[in-house]
Design a protein around this motif. Structure first.
Motif, mmCIF file in Angstrom:
data_model
loop_
_atom_site.group_PDB
_atom_site.id
_atom_site.type_symbol
_atom_site.label_atom_id
_atom_site.label_comp_id
_atom_site.label_asym_id
_atom_site.label_seq_id
_atom_site.Cartn_x
_atom_site.Cartn_y
_atom_site.Cartn_z
ATOM 1 N N VAL A 46 59.996 24.039 29.295
ATOM 2 C CA VAL A 46 58.820 24.867 29.564
ATOM 3 C C VAL A 46 57.836 24.767 28.404
ATOM 4 O O VAL A 46 56.631 24.558 28.600
ATOM 5 C CB VAL A 46 59.230 26.339 29.791
ATOM 6 N N GLY A 47 58.336 24.904 27.181
ATOM 7 C CA GLY A 47 57.469 24.851 26.007
ATOM 8 C C GLY A 47 56.754 23.518 25.869
ATOM 9 O O GLY A 47 55.564 23.465 25.533
ATOM 10 N N ILE A 48 57.456 22.424 26.145
ATOM 11 C CA ILE A 48 56.859 21.091 26.040
ATOM 12 C C ILE A 48 55.713 20.936 27.030
ATOM 13 O O ILE A 48 54.630 20.444 26.689
ATOM 14 C CB ILE A 48 57.932 20.009 26.265
ATOM 15 N N PHE A 49 55.923 21.398 28.268
ATOM 16 C CA PHE A 49 54.875 21.262 29.275
ATOM 17 C C PHE A 49 53.745 22.264 29.071
ATOM 18 O O PHE A 49 52.618 22.018 29.514
ATOM 19 C CB PHE A 49 55.470 21.382 30.678
ATOM 20 N N VAL A 50 54.018 23.376 28.412
ATOM 21 C CA VAL A 50 52.941 24.304 28.054
ATOM 22 C C VAL A 50 51.971 23.614 27.099
ATOM 23 O O VAL A 50 50.747 23.691 27.262
ATOM 24 C CB VAL A 50 53.510 25.594 27.424
ATOM 25 N N ILE A 51 52.519 22.926 26.084
ATOM 26 C CA ILE A 51 51.668 22.205 25.131
ATOM 27 C C ILE A 51 50.858 21.129 25.849
ATOM 28 O O ILE A 51 49.647 20.986 25.620
ATOM 29 C CB ILE A 51 52.526 21.575 24.022
ATOM 30 N N ALA A 52 51.500 20.387 26.747
ATOM 31 C CA ALA A 52 50.804 19.319 27.468
ATOM 32 C C ALA A 52 49.715 19.883 28.383
ATOM 33 O O ALA A 52 48.597 19.348 28.436
ATOM 34 C CB ALA A 52 51.811 18.508 28.287
ATOM 35 N N ALA A 53 50.017 20.972 29.092
ATOM 36 C CA ALA A 53 49.048 21.549 30.034
ATOM 37 C C ALA A 53 47.868 22.195 29.317
ATOM 38 O O ALA A 53 46.716 22.022 29.720
ATOM 39 C CB ALA A 53 49.746 22.577 30.928
ATOM 40 N N MET A 243 52.814 9.779 37.977
ATOM 41 C CA MET A 243 53.146 11.079 38.538
ATOM 42 C C MET A 243 53.322 12.146 37.454
ATOM 43 O O MET A 243 53.134 13.331 37.715
ATOM 44 C CB MET A 243 54.421 10.983 39.382
ATOM 45 N N LYS A 244 53.676 11.731 36.246
ATOM 46 C CA LYS A 244 53.774 12.697 35.151
ATOM 47 C C LYS A 244 52.394 13.258 34.812
ATOM 48 O O LYS A 244 52.242 14.460 34.562
ATOM 49 C CB LYS A 244 54.401 12.044 33.924
ATOM 50 N N SER A 245 51.375 12.396 34.808
ATOM 51 C CA SER A 245 50.005 12.856 34.570
ATOM 52 C C SER A 245 49.555 13.805 35.676
ATOM 53 O O SER A 245 48.911 14.832 35.405
ATOM 54 C CB SER A 245 49.049 11.662 34.487
ATOM 55 N N ILE A 246 49.900 13.471 36.911
ATOM 56 C CA ILE A 246 49.531 14.334 38.042
ATOM 57 C C ILE A 246 50.244 15.674 37.935
ATOM 58 O O ILE A 246 49.662 16.737 38.216
ATOM 59 C CB ILE A 246 49.878 13.648 39.375
ATOM 60 N N GLU A 247 51.501 15.641 37.522
ATOM 61 C CA GLU A 247 52.266 16.884 37.378
ATOM 62 C C GLU A 247 51.608 17.822 36.367
ATOM 63 O O GLU A 247 51.494 19.036 36.615
ATOM 64 C CB GLU A 247 53.692 16.539 36.927
ATOM 65 N N ILE A 248 51.160 17.285 35.246
ATOM 66 C CA ILE A 248 50.498 18.114 34.233
ATOM 67 C C ILE A 248 49.154 18.603 34.751
ATOM 68 O O ILE A 248 48.760 19.760 34.521
ATOM 69 C CB ILE A 248 50.321 17.316 32.926
ATOM 70 N N LEU A 249 48.434 17.739 35.469
ATOM 71 C CA LEU A 249 47.139 18.134 36.032
ATOM 72 C C LEU A 249 47.295 19.270 37.038
ATOM 73 O O LEU A 249 46.484 20.206 37.075
ATOM 74 C CB LEU A 249 46.471 16.930 36.692
ATOM 75 N N VAL A 250 48.349 19.214 37.849
ATOM 76 C CA VAL A 250 48.615 20.282 38.814
ATOM 77 C C VAL A 250 48.831 21.612 38.096
ATOM 78 O O VAL A 250 48.378 22.664 38.550
ATOM 79 C CB VAL A 250 49.837 19.926 39.693
ATOM 80 N N MET A 251 49.520 21.574 36.964
ATOM 81 C CA MET A 251 49.745 22.790 36.189
ATOM 82 C C MET A 251 48.424 23.404 35.743
ATOM 83 O O MET A 251 48.244 24.623 35.794
ATOM 84 C CB MET A 251 50.613 22.477 34.962
ATOM 85 N N VAL A 252 47.499 22.546 35.311
ATOM 86 C CA VAL A 252 46.196 23.030 34.852
ATOM 87 C C VAL A 252 45.408 23.631 36.009
ATOM 88 O O VAL A 252 44.845 24.731 35.896
ATOM 89 C CB VAL A 252 45.400 21.879 34.194
ATOM 90 N N VAL A 253 45.353 22.923 37.130
ATOM 91 C CA VAL A 253 44.582 23.383 38.283
ATOM 92 C C VAL A 253 45.182 24.662 38.866
ATOM 93 O O VAL A 253 44.459 25.604 39.217
ATOM 94 C CB VAL A 253 44.515 22.276 39.358
ATOM 95 N N SER A 263 47.236 28.228 32.109
ATOM 96 C CA SER A 263 48.015 27.000 31.902
ATOM 97 C C SER A 263 49.424 27.323 31.434
ATOM 98 O O SER A 263 50.393 26.673 31.857
ATOM 99 C CB SER A 263 47.321 26.100 30.871
ATOM 100 N N VAL A 264 49.567 28.329 30.570
ATOM 101 C CA VAL A 264 50.890 28.732 30.093
ATOM 102 C C VAL A 264 51.735 29.249 31.252
ATOM 103 O O VAL A 264 52.905 28.872 31.416
ATOM 104 C CB VAL A 264 50.763 29.820 29.000
ATOM 105 N N ILE A 265 51.143 30.099 32.094
ATOM 106 C CA ILE A 265 51.882 30.690 33.212
ATOM 107 C C ILE A 265 52.270 29.627 34.231
ATOM 108 O O ILE A 265 53.420 29.567 34.689
ATOM 109 C CB ILE A 265 51.043 31.796 33.881
ATOM 110 N N SER A 266 51.310 28.766 34.612
ATOM 111 C CA SER A 266 51.598 27.763 35.644
ATOM 112 C C SER A 266 52.583 26.711 35.141
ATOM 113 O O SER A 266 53.463 26.271 35.890
ATOM 114 C CB SER A 266 50.296 27.088 36.098
ATOM 115 N N ALA A 267 52.462 26.298 33.856
ATOM 116 C CA ALA A 267 53.410 25.326 33.307
ATOM 117 C C ALA A 267 54.818 25.911 33.298
ATOM 118 O O ALA A 267 55.796 25.215 33.612
ATOM 119 C CB ALA A 267 52.993 24.926 31.894
ATOM 120 N N SER A 268 54.919 27.180 32.961
ATOM 121 C CA SER A 268 56.230 27.844 32.968
ATOM 122 C C SER A 268 56.785 27.935 34.389
ATOM 123 O O SER A 268 57.952 27.609 34.640
ATOM 124 C CB SER A 268 56.113 29.249 32.363
#
Length: 332
Positions: A46-53, A243-253, A263-268
């Motif tokens: 979760v923390g790793i994807f929070v930073i990315a998002a 697909m990894k880039s798309i996954e992070i983009l989905v978190m942002v959107v 972004s923190v909430i959706s990435a989590s």
């Protein structure tokens, strides 16, 4: 009579105390065994994807551009950290990991400048295509290099990633992004998002601000990649595909383009949700996708829109509301 609001410094102190309290509670539960190793690994992810998002939100939400190669910067960071930790020993795990993460962020930032200068002259679909090509180019280059392990990738990477590392790097990422957006430069970035031609006519150096934002996002993506490599211990080029880039983009959107808290909430949520749906096995991705579709239909601006959550602001409204109620009682 106009009420007195809580001073800004006090609001920052309240938020800082909340951040420290969350760390002490969660870290204590992990060290004490209250949180199992399985859930601890999920928290790491979760923390790793929070930073990315959050870093991608700088470019997508605040700058108004649409890059699709964020996983490429993560790949640069992951392989940089992996190679350094496997081949360097300074006698201290913390020192090794610190140098590796800094190198990961800086090298990713250099590539951010190299790709940002030509790519950000384009807009819309053209920018998305060139950044997508960049992400795939990085993956293919890594795939064909000998020192990166080729298709087999890197194995036996030291597991230096821990909760304190991830948590405080998440805090630093959110703090830097929030401070940038609410600074003088941040207003310039937002003006580019709203109308780039008008921003240029007002004397704003759009090339500088666009490249700077893109580079900062790449830097934190490299950090996220470095944490990921020392979390998973084995990395391959396939881990950082399109697909990894798309996954992070989905978190942002989904969280809201222009909301760091979103972004923190959706990435989590999007990291935890597939794990919670494992009981459904074959149907879990269907449920996961359906939830995304429903959110986009009924809340197209994202879960948080452009709203930022602050405990200090909440306390200010709470006190203000209490004072208003007291005044009404006195008037009655």
């Amino acid at each position: 009579m106009k009420r007195k609001s809580i001073p800004t410094s006090v609001k920052y102190l309240i938020n800082a105390l909340l951040v420290v309290a969350i760390f002490l509670i969660v870290n204590g539960m992990i060290d004490g065994g209250t949180i199992s190793r399985y859930y601890t690994r999920i928290i790491y992810k979760v923390g790793i994807f929070v930073i990315a998002a959050v870093s991608l939100n700088l470019t997508c939400g605040f700058l108004g551009q649409l890059p699709l190669g964020h996983a490429g910067f993560m790949a640069i960071g992951a392989y940089t950290t992996g190679l350094i930790t496997l081949n360097m020993d300074l006698g201290s795990e913390s020192l090794n990991f610190t140098i590796a993460l800094l190198a990961s962020g800086l090298i990713a930032a250099v590539f951010g400048v190299l790709i940002g200068l030509p790519a950000l002259r384009l807009k819309g679909d053209y920018l998305a295509i060139i950044t997508l090509a960049f992400g795939e180019m990085i993956r293919v280059i890594i795939l064909n290099l000998d020192f990166t392990g080729g298709a087999l990738g890197l194995k036996s990477i030291p597991r230096y990633t821990s909760f304190p590392w991830i948590y405080w790097l998440c805090v630093v990422t959110c703090f830097v992004c929030y401070t940038l957006v609410h600074s003088k430069g941040g207003r310039a970035i937002l003006s580019i998002r709203e109308n780039e031609i008008a921003a240029e006519s007002c004397g704003i150096n759009t090339t500088y601000y666009k490249t700077m934002t893109f580079t900062l996002a790449a830097f934190f993506a490299g950090i996220a990649g470095g944490l990921y490599s020392c979390y998973i211990a084995t990395i391959t080029p396939g881990d950082f595909g399109f697909m990894k880039s798309i996954e992070i983009l989905v978190m942002v959107v989904l969280g809201g383009m222009g909301s760091i808290v979103g972004s923190v909430i959706s990435a989590s949520a999007l990291t935890v949700l597939p794990e919670l749906l494992r009981a459904f096995d074959a149907y879990r991705m269907v449920v996961y996708s359906l939830l995304l579709v429903l959110v986009m239909i009924f809340k197209p601006s994202g879960l948080m829109g452009s709203y930022e959550l602050s405990l200090g602001d909440f306390a200010d409204r709470l006190i203000g509301g209490g004072k208003k109620q007291n005044r009404k009682k006195e008037e009655q």
